[in-house]
Design an enzyme around this catalytic site. Structure first.
Site, PDB file in Angstrom:
ATOM      1  N   LYS A 110     -21.630   4.118  25.775  1.00  0.00           N
ATOM      2  CA  LYS A 110     -22.725   5.001  26.183  1.00  0.00           C
ATOM      3  C   LYS A 110     -22.841   5.119  27.703  1.00  0.00           C
ATOM      4  O   LYS A 110     -23.402   6.078  28.216  1.00  0.00           O
ATOM      5  CB  LYS A 110     -24.033   4.543  25.557  1.00  0.00           C
ATOM      6  CG  LYS A 110     -24.005   4.734  24.046  1.00  0.00           C
ATOM      7  CD  LYS A 110     -25.300   4.402  23.379  1.00  0.00           C
ATOM      8  CE  LYS A 110     -25.249   4.737  21.894  1.00  0.00           C
ATOM      9  NZ  LYS A 110     -24.449   3.771  21.118  1.00  0.00           N
TER      10      LYS A 110
HETATM   11  C1  LIG Z   1     -23.941   4.082  19.897  1.00  0.00           C
HETATM   12  C2  LIG Z   1     -22.775   3.268  19.433  1.00  0.00           C
HETATM   13  C3  LIG Z   1     -21.912   3.722  18.409  1.00  0.00           C
HETATM   14  C4  LIG Z   1     -22.136   5.014  17.655  1.00  0.00           C
HETATM   15  O1  LIG Z   1     -22.086   6.143  18.471  1.00  0.00           O
HETATM   16  P1  LIG Z   1     -22.259   7.614  17.871  1.00  0.00           P
HETATM   17  O2  LIG Z   1     -22.685   8.476  18.987  1.00  0.00           O
HETATM   18  O3  LIG Z   1     -23.190   7.533  16.773  1.00  0.00           O
HETATM   19  O4  LIG Z   1     -20.928   8.033  17.379  1.00  0.00           O
HETATM   20  C5  LIG Z   1     -20.812   2.940  18.092  1.00  0.00           C
HETATM   21  N1  LIG Z   1     -20.583   1.762  18.710  1.00  0.00           N
HETATM   22  C6  LIG Z   1     -21.394   1.298  19.682  1.00  0.00           C
HETATM   23  C7  LIG Z   1     -21.095  -0.019  20.303  1.00  0.00           C
HETATM   24  C8  LIG Z   1     -22.518   2.034  20.089  1.00  0.00           C
HETATM   25  O5  LIG Z   1     -23.311   1.553  21.062  1.00  0.00           O
END
Ligand SMILES: *Cc1c(COP(=O)(O)O)cnc(C)c1O
Length: 456
Positions: A110
């Site tokens: 993110k």
């Molecule tokens: C947010 C997150 C995901 C999922 O992301 P999406 O946008 O739903 O595809 C997967 N792994 C981690 C470690 C995350 O923080």
């Protein structure tokens, strides 16, 4: 380039307006009005640094920001990553590669979007001269990544609500040990949904939202999706460096994406719509498998969330799915409105067949543990529980790139159970001795609004 809403009842917005609004006023999600064709640019882009590639790509979507300014923004956004490549592509076997997306400040993918979004907010504050209050609810990773995108930014205060006692201790420390005076980590009683509904209620107060220039941080901002497109292009270019031009002849490439909200994999699919030569995508879910059920049987129905070892994917309402629906429903906003209304009422919906470029798999908790153990045993490579969900049903007839979404040290208990060793990371170790500063509030919009009014 203008941005339209999936629900078709919002005037076209510029990039900056769409970023500022987050959600479209008609309740839909913003999309670029057309997809530029990038296929002819890939050759020129092959030699660029990550930040330069991001600037070139994002310039196509926001011509109102000059290319030099874009480059200054992306250079800064990706300067806090602890790898010079920003997103290193690592070869595991002849046909399997891992794209490590956890070299940013909070050790999860993110950061790619939220480091940039923080700088876009800052740019907005500088141009408008108005202070900004950023508000969001989190079950873990989004909150810490958003906070680290806004730390120390002049004119921005960030307020993140989370369910008290229900986020992982290290995730709480990432939010509450920053020492920054513009960051407010706010534990509230109840579940994530309770925290989320307080946030929604705050945004429902239009006068308050306007008075405090309140902005939502969540997974649906168009800037997040576009920032995430970049690492698919980057990975595809790096694969050519490592494996040679013959990759396409050898069956092409499949990206394998651990997903819950459909945000990460949607970005890859959009890059493919723009001409990135990707054979296919595999949507890798945990036991909360609404997306897997949809891609295997066409059944898209929300169930109850069952907590898993991969908590950032414990989602039953994949908020970014609406963007894909828009394309699936022939870019007809009336059809999107109808489907979204039926979903809201928990009525059955009949969706057209999925794009054959998608496959899917799902993984239960016991298998997550086995996969982490096996990867360690076979390859001496430690993965986190979200990334583990990718390692099943691997394609045999093409090259696979697995997106690794978090550093294993963020989830030490599960990884230790699997490998016998506790994974560590210096950033997280440093947090353990810092004072925790939280602002406990009741799960009440009135109390949260008065707190924001006093602190922004
Ligand atoms: C947010 C997150 C995901 C999922 O992301 P999406 O946008 O739903 O595809 C997967 N792994 C981690 C470690 C995350 O923080």
């Amino acid at each position: 380039m203008q941005y339209i809403s999936t629900r078709g009842q919002t005037r076209p917005h510029t990039f900056s307006e769409a970023v500022e609004a987050g959600l479209a006023p008609d309740g839909g999600l913003f999309l670029p009005e057309h997809m530029p064709d990038i296929s002819g640019r890939l050759g020129d882009w092959a030699s660029l640094s990550y930040a330069r590639l991001a600037a070139e790509f994002l310039s196509l979507f926001a011509p109102e920001i000059a290319p030099d300014e874009w480059h200054a923004l992306t250079a800064r956004a990706y300067s806090k990553f602890d790898s010079p490549e920003v997103a290193p592509l690592r070869k595991i076997t002849g046909k399997t590669y891992v794209l490590e997306l956890w070299h940013g400040p909070t050790l999860a993918f993110k950061d790619f979007a939220l480091q940039l979004l923080g700088l876009l907010y800052k740019r907005q504050v500088e141009r408008s001269g108005k202070r900004l209050a950023v508000l969001g609810a989190t079950s873990g990773d989004t909150g810490s990544a958003a906070i680290h995108g806004c730390i120390g930014q002049e004119g921005i205060h960030i307020f993140i609500l989370y369910p008290h006692g229900r986020v992982a201790p290290l995730q709480e420390r990432q939010m509450a040990c920053t020492g920054a005076d513009n960051v407010f980590a706010i534990p509230v009683p109840g579940t994530f949904d309770d925290a989320q509904s307080v946030v929604k209620e705050c945004f429902g107060d239009a006068a308050f939202t306007a008075a405090h220039n309140l902005s939502a941080v969540n997974s649906i901002n168009i800037a997040r999706v576009l920032a995430q497109c970049v690492y698919y292009i980057w990975a595809w270019l790096r694969l050519r460096d490592l494996a040679g031009q013959g990759t396409d002849a050898a069956g092409g490439v499949e990206f394998v994406v651990p997903t819950g909200n459909f945000g990460n994999v949607l970005a890859g699919w959009m890059a493919r719509q723009m001409g990135l030569p990707v054979r296919s995508f595999r949507v890798a879910t945990n036991q909360n498998d609404i997306l897997h059920r949809y891609f295997t049987s066409g059944d898209y129905r929300q169930g109850d969330v069952r907590p898993s070892h991969a908590p950032s994917m414990d989602i039953q309402a994949a908020s970014n799915f609406e963007r894909y629906l828009y394309f699936l429903l022939e870019s007809d906003p009336a059809k999107v409105r109808e489907v979204m209304a039926r979903l809201k009422n928990a009525d059955a919906v009949n969706l057209p067949a999925a794009d054959p470029a998608f496959r899917s798999t799902s993984m239960k908790d016991d298998q997550i543990i086995r996969v982490i153990a096996q990867m360690w045993k076979d390859w001496r490579y430690v993965i986190d529980p979200h990334t583990a969900c990718a390692f099943t049903g691997m394609a045999t007839d093409c090259t696979s790139i697995v997106l690794s979404t978090a550093h294993p040290a963020k989830f030490p208990d599960v990884v230790k159970q699997a490998t016998g060793m506790e994974p560590v990371h210096p950033t997280l170790e440093a947090l353990k001795s810092l004072p925790l500063v939280t602002h406990r509030l009741p799960a009440s919009a009135a109390e949260v609004k008065s707190f924001i009014a006093r602190h922004s």
